[in-house]
Motif scaffolding. Structure first.
Motif, mmCIF file in Angstrom:
data_model
loop_
_atom_site.group_PDB
_atom_site.id
_atom_site.type_symbol
_atom_site.label_atom_id
_atom_site.label_comp_id
_atom_site.label_asym_id
_atom_site.label_seq_id
_atom_site.Cartn_x
_atom_site.Cartn_y
_atom_site.Cartn_z
ATOM 1 N N SER A 92 17.066 -19.965 -26.369
ATOM 2 C CA SER A 92 16.626 -20.142 -24.988
ATOM 3 C C SER A 92 15.123 -20.411 -24.940
ATOM 4 C CB SER A 92 16.936 -18.902 -24.150
ATOM 5 O OG SER A 92 18.240 -18.493 -24.381
ATOM 6 N N LEU A 93 14.378 -19.643 -25.743
ATOM 7 C CA LEU A 93 12.926 -19.828 -25.777
ATOM 8 C C LEU A 93 12.566 -21.242 -26.230
ATOM 9 C CD1 LEU A 93 11.415 -16.533 -27.201
ATOM 10 C CD2 LEU A 93 10.868 -17.656 -25.039
ATOM 11 N N LEU A 94 13.211 -21.676 -27.328
ATOM 12 C CA LEU A 94 12.928 -23.002 -27.865
ATOM 13 C C LEU A 94 13.296 -24.076 -26.851
ATOM 14 C CD1 LEU A 94 14.080 -22.585 -31.567
ATOM 15 C CD2 LEU A 94 11.753 -22.920 -30.733
ATOM 16 N N LEU A 95 14.421 -23.863 -26.180
ATOM 17 C CA LEU A 95 14.901 -24.829 -25.189
ATOM 18 C C LEU A 95 13.902 -24.920 -24.037
ATOM 19 C CD1 LEU A 95 17.396 -26.630 -24.861
ATOM 20 C CD2 LEU A 95 18.329 -24.901 -23.310
ATOM 21 N N ALA A 96 13.423 -23.772 -23.576
ATOM 22 C CA ALA A 96 12.452 -23.754 -22.474
ATOM 23 C C ALA A 96 11.189 -24.504 -22.879
ATOM 24 C CB ALA A 96 12.123 -22.310 -22.105
ATOM 25 N N TRP A 97 10.749 -24.243 -24.103
ATOM 26 C CA TRP A 97 9.566 -24.917 -24.658
ATOM 27 C C TRP A 97 9.789 -26.444 -24.661
ATOM 28 C CZ3 TRP A 97 7.760 -23.539 -30.354
ATOM 29 C CH2 TRP A 97 6.673 -24.341 -30.723
ATOM 30 N N GLU A 98 10.941 -26.848 -25.161
ATOM 31 C CA GLU A 98 11.268 -28.286 -25.250
ATOM 32 C C GLU A 98 11.252 -28.922 -23.859
ATOM 33 O OE1 GLU A 98 12.281 -29.762 -28.357
ATOM 34 O OE2 GLU A 98 12.151 -31.690 -27.334
ATOM 35 N N ILE A 99 11.927 -28.232 -22.913
ATOM 36 C CA ILE A 99 12.018 -28.782 -21.550
ATOM 37 C C ILE A 99 10.626 -28.892 -20.925
ATOM 38 C CG2 ILE A 99 12.841 -28.264 -19.210
ATOM 39 C CD1 ILE A 99 15.326 -27.021 -20.567
ATOM 40 N N TYR A 100 9.803 -27.847 -21.146
ATOM 41 C CA TYR A 100 8.456 -27.863 -20.570
ATOM 42 C C TYR A 100 7.669 -29.055 -21.103
ATOM 43 C CZ TYR A 100 3.648 -26.658 -19.566
ATOM 44 O OH TYR A 100 2.342 -26.697 -19.141
ATOM 45 N N CYS A 101 7.724 -29.285 -22.439
ATOM 46 C CA CYS A 101 6.972 -30.374 -23.040
ATOM 47 C C CYS A 101 7.383 -31.720 -22.444
ATOM 48 C CB CYS A 101 7.186 -30.419 -24.546
ATOM 49 S SG CYS A 101 6.333 -29.077 -25.376
ATOM 50 N N ARG A 102 8.687 -31.928 -22.276
ATOM 51 C CA ARG A 102 9.173 -33.217 -21.771
ATOM 52 C C ARG A 102 8.881 -33.366 -20.297
ATOM 53 N NH1 ARG A 102 14.043 -35.324 -25.338
ATOM 54 N NH2 ARG A 102 13.324 -34.375 -27.282
ATOM 55 N N ALA A 103 9.044 -32.320 -19.544
ATOM 56 C CA ALA A 103 8.929 -32.411 -18.093
ATOM 57 C C ALA A 103 7.465 -32.525 -17.659
ATOM 58 C CB ALA A 103 9.576 -31.194 -17.440
ATOM 59 N N SER A 104 6.571 -31.769 -18.343
ATOM 60 C CA SER A 104 5.183 -31.733 -17.888
ATOM 61 C C SER A 104 4.386 -32.923 -18.400
ATOM 62 C CB SER A 104 4.519 -30.443 -18.352
ATOM 63 O OG SER A 104 4.366 -30.495 -19.756
ATOM 64 N N GLY A 105 4.898 -33.599 -19.422
ATOM 65 C CA GLY A 105 4.178 -34.721 -20.000
ATOM 66 C C GLY A 105 2.896 -34.300 -20.707
ATOM 67 N N ILE A 106 2.855 -33.052 -21.170
ATOM 68 C CA ILE A 106 1.676 -32.549 -21.879
ATOM 69 C C ILE A 106 1.478 -33.339 -23.179
ATOM 70 C CG2 ILE A 106 2.912 -30.760 -23.154
ATOM 71 C CD1 ILE A 106 0.466 -28.931 -22.643
ATOM 72 N N SER A 107 0.230 -33.547 -23.548
ATOM 73 C CA SER A 107 -0.072 -34.385 -24.713
ATOM 74 C C SER A 107 0.468 -33.753 -25.996
ATOM 75 C CB SER A 107 -1.591 -34.567 -24.815
ATOM 76 O OG SER A 107 -1.967 -34.706 -26.163
ATOM 77 N N GLU A 108 0.976 -34.586 -26.883
ATOM 78 C CA GLU A 108 1.523 -34.089 -28.154
ATOM 79 C C GLU A 108 0.456 -33.443 -29.026
ATOM 80 O OE1 GLU A 108 3.568 -36.935 -30.515
ATOM 81 O OE2 GLU A 108 5.367 -36.826 -29.279
ATOM 82 N N THR A 109 -0.790 -33.825 -28.843
ATOM 83 C CA THR A 109 -1.864 -33.243 -29.656
ATOM 84 C C THR A 109 -2.300 -31.887 -29.106
ATOM 85 O OG1 THR A 109 -3.479 -34.483 -28.379
ATOM 86 C CG2 THR A 109 -2.771 -35.425 -30.491
ATOM 87 N N THR A 110 -1.775 -31.508 -27.950
ATOM 88 C CA THR A 110 -2.044 -30.171 -27.427
ATOM 89 C C THR A 110 -0.878 -29.237 -27.723
ATOM 90 O OG1 THR A 110 -3.297 -31.176 -25.631
ATOM 91 C CG2 THR A 110 -2.718 -28.845 -25.396
ATOM 92 N N LEU A 111 0.306 -29.615 -27.236
ATOM 93 C CA LEU A 111 1.492 -28.797 -27.486
ATOM 94 C C LEU A 111 2.676 -29.678 -27.836
ATOM 95 C CD1 LEU A 111 2.762 -25.910 -27.370
ATOM 96 C CD2 LEU A 111 3.450 -26.457 -25.040
ATOM 97 N N PRO A 112 2.980 -29.782 -29.118
ATOM 98 C CA PRO A 112 4.145 -30.581 -29.498
ATOM 99 C C PRO A 112 5.453 -29.845 -29.203
ATOM 100 C CG PRO A 112 3.122 -29.611 -31.433
ATOM 101 C CD PRO A 112 2.284 -29.196 -30.263
ATOM 102 N N ALA A 113 6.489 -30.607 -28.903
ATOM 103 C CA ALA A 113 7.796 -30.000 -28.645
ATOM 104 C C ALA A 113 8.422 -29.533 -29.961
ATOM 105 C CB ALA A 113 8.701 -31.022 -27.969
ATOM 106 N N PRO A 114 9.307 -28.550 -29.889
ATOM 107 C CA PRO A 114 9.975 -28.065 -31.119
ATOM 108 C C PRO A 114 10.645 -29.190 -31.896
ATOM 109 C CG PRO A 114 10.589 -26.692 -29.245
ATOM 110 C CD PRO A 114 9.731 -27.791 -28.706
ATOM 111 N N SER A 115 11.260 -30.116 -31.189
ATOM 112 C CA SER A 115 11.941 -31.223 -31.879
ATOM 113 C C SER A 115 10.933 -32.041 -32.684
ATOM 114 C CB SER A 115 12.662 -32.102 -30.853
ATOM 115 O OG SER A 115 11.726 -32.593 -29.912
ATOM 116 N N GLN A 116 9.742 -32.238 -32.086
ATOM 117 C CA GLN A 116 8.669 -32.969 -32.766
ATOM 118 C C GLN A 116 8.236 -32.231 -34.045
ATOM 119 O OE1 GLN A 116 7.222 -35.778 -32.265
ATOM 120 N NE2 GLN A 116 5.186 -35.667 -33.212
ATOM 121 N N VAL A 117 8.113 -30.887 -33.938
ATOM 122 C CA VAL A 117 7.700 -30.080 -35.097
ATOM 123 C C VAL A 117 8.723 -30.211 -36.218
ATOM 124 C CG1 VAL A 117 7.306 -27.727 -35.923
ATOM 125 C CG2 VAL A 117 6.406 -28.437 -33.696
ATOM 126 N N LEU A 118 10.004 -30.101 -35.847
ATOM 127 C CA LEU A 118 11.059 -30.186 -36.867
ATOM 128 C C LEU A 118 11.077 -31.555 -37.522
ATOM 129 C CD1 LEU A 118 14.099 -28.264 -35.335
ATOM 130 C CD2 LEU A 118 12.759 -27.690 -37.368
#
Lengths: 259, 261
Positions: free
Chosen positions: B22-48
């Motif tokens: 659930s935590l990872l999913l929330a993180w993923e959704i936040y990254c995609r929805a907010s459009g935050i820069s990948e160099t600030t907070l990458p999504a879990p999928s990006q890390v993997l």
């Protein structure tokens, strides 16, 4: 008359100004089953500490086989109150502990104790860890560990105190049978009057602290007592008289309180 | 029986899995929805994904960290054993050494690590020393308390058999300390990897620590997190290994509850 194997002559001992033993004199004949009976905290275990060299008497003398006792001769095999089996050793290696301390090789020591397992009701449990055994089996293993040291006198410190009543009875019957067969010299510490009467040839009665030998009671009952037709009834009478004596006021009250 | 046991384990792990997912999913959704820069907070999928793409570089940097961890931890174990025996046999040694051991735990790693690198260079030695410094004290305390946990009756029994102090140590005190030793092992092994990474962070040619530092300086938080993932897995692996060693070396310890039988 037989010479006593062990004699304590007017032994006194105090720990940090508290008198624990006061003029204790008692003796043990070869092959005799003797009990030291007394209330909890009377200093019964302290007598064993003197014998094993873990404590030193303030005054008095201990004689073994007619000569002053030299602690390093170690004529005693000691069985502590709780079984003190080591959880990291298999039962067979627990029973060989004393032999190993004496310097015997493990293989040789195992060979020496292995034939005794059946007689001690432990056959098939050689390779188990103590945790897997019942309370009665643990006590038998502890006794086997004591016996195989091959010392002239066995010191048993309330060996069955932690067992449930039924198991304790079974163990007493078993111990008497074993003693009748092997005729070890045994000193048993107990606060259980019935146990002392059913097992002992003689009972040394201790007073509350500071401990003195109040009385020495011979128990001339036929063996094996647990299965003998009349011994149990006679034992009950002796038990009652000992209890009466222990509960009488001059024993119960500390010295100085009575006129 | 075995099937049921496995199902039981899976069932007990279920809440933890659900919570983590659930935590990872929330993180993923936040990254995609907010459009935050990948160099600030990458999504879990990006890390993997990046962990997989950079697997060779990650592995090449994991090996030195693992080496430093294991060597440092071994040094710490040897020292803890020798010194615990010294303080067990001699009250004088205990009074002389224990304050020094405690003082060693008050040193802030942040300040000490760069100094140790300054003194001993960028090689393996400063990492080994820092890992040992961090893990030594818990092991020493575990052993010392383990010796002290020996039952009085067992010691009395051995004394009545005529055992020397050395034999009493070997036959009773040392085995009595084993459950404490393994508990201490599990605590300090989790510090060990972190300490190695920290030492590398302060200066190294290769290793997860220096990899993280470089990734950070290159504005690649995804690679930092990928390295973090690897170091966590490494710690978990070593942690599980302690259970395996315990089961082999001391099968009599009740491992399900951790208490002594």
């Amino acid at each position: 008359m037989t010479e006593p194997l062990l004699r304590l002559d007017r032994i006194s001992l105090s720990y940090s100004e508290i008198d624990v033993l006061q003029d204790i004199s008692l003796d043990v004949l070869p092959g005799e089953f003797v009990s030291i009976l007394g209330p909890s905290g009377a200093g019964k275990s302290t007598i064993f500490k003197l014998l094993t060299g873990a404590a030193n008497a303030g005054s008095g003398e201990i004689q073994f086989a007619g000569k002053p006792l030299i602690a390093t001769d170690r004529p005693f095999a000691f069985m502590p109150q709780r079984d003190a089996l080591m959880p990291w050793r298999r039962i067979i290696d627990n029973t060989t502990l004393g032999l190993q301390v004496q310097g015997m090789r493990r293989k040789e020591a195992r060979k020496r104790v292995a034939p005794l397992f059946k007689e001690f009701g432990l056959g098939g449990f050689e390779q188990h860890y103590p945790q897997a055994l019942s309370g009665g089996m643990r006590q038998r293993a502890a006794l086997l560990r004591t016996v195989v040291q091959d010392r002239p006198v066995l010191l048993l410190d309330e060996p069955f105190g932690a067992l449930d009543a039924l198991t304790r009875n079974q163990m007493q019957i078993w111990l008497e049978a074993m003693w009748l067969k092997h005729r070890w010299t045994i000193i048993l510490i107990t606060h259980d009057v019935r146990e002392a009467v059913m097992l002992s040839d003689r009972i040394h009665l201790l007073s509350p602290r500071p401990a003195r030998v109040e009385r020495t009671i011979a128990v001339p009952l036929p063996r094996a007592r647990f299965s003998h037709p009349t011994a149990r009834a006679e034992a009950a009478a002796i038990e009652t008289s000992i209890l009466d004596f222990l509960l009488s006021p001059q024993i119960r009250e500390p010295e100085g309180l009575l006129p | 029986m075995r099937g049921r046991m496995l199902r039981n384990h899976a069932f007990r792990a279920l809440p933890a899995l659900v919570a983590a997912s659930s935590l990872l999913l929330a993180w993923e959704i936040y990254c995609r929805a907010s459009g935050i820069s990948e160099t600030t907070l990458p999504a879990p999928s990006q890390v993997l994904l990046q962990a997989w793409l950079n697997r060779e570089a990650l592995w090449a940097n994991t090996v030195p960290t693992l080496r430093a961890t294991l060597l440092g931890f071994s040094l710490s174990l040897v020292l803890a054993f020798l010194l615990s025996m010294a303080i067990d046999f001699s009250a004088l040694m205990r009074r002389a050494l224990f304050p020094i051991f405690i003082a060693s735990q008050t040193l802030p790693l942040v300040a000490i690590a760069p100094l140790v690198v300054l003194w001993f260079g960028f090689g393996l030695l400063p990492k080994i020393l820092l890992v040992a410094l961090v893990t030594f004290f818990p092991m020493l305390v575990a052993l010392a308390e383990g010796y002290a946990s020996t039952e009085n009756e067992v010691e009395d029994l051995l004394a009545s058999m005529g055992a020397s102090r050395w034999k009493r140590f070997l036959l009773a005190r040392l085995p009595s300390a084993l459950p404490y030793f393994f508990a201490g092992l599990r605590i300090s092994i989790t510090y060990a990897v972190v300490a190695a990474i920290f030492a590398e962070y302060a200066g190294a040619a290769k290793g997860l620590g220096i990899y993280m530092l470089n990734a950070k300086n290159n504005f690649r938080p995804d690679l930092v997190l990928a390295a973090v993932l690897v170091s966590s897995l490494l710690t978990l692996l070593l942690f599980s290994a302690t259970w395996a060693v315990q089961r082999l070396a001391a099968p009599w310890i009740d491992s399900t509850s951790g208490r002594r039988p």
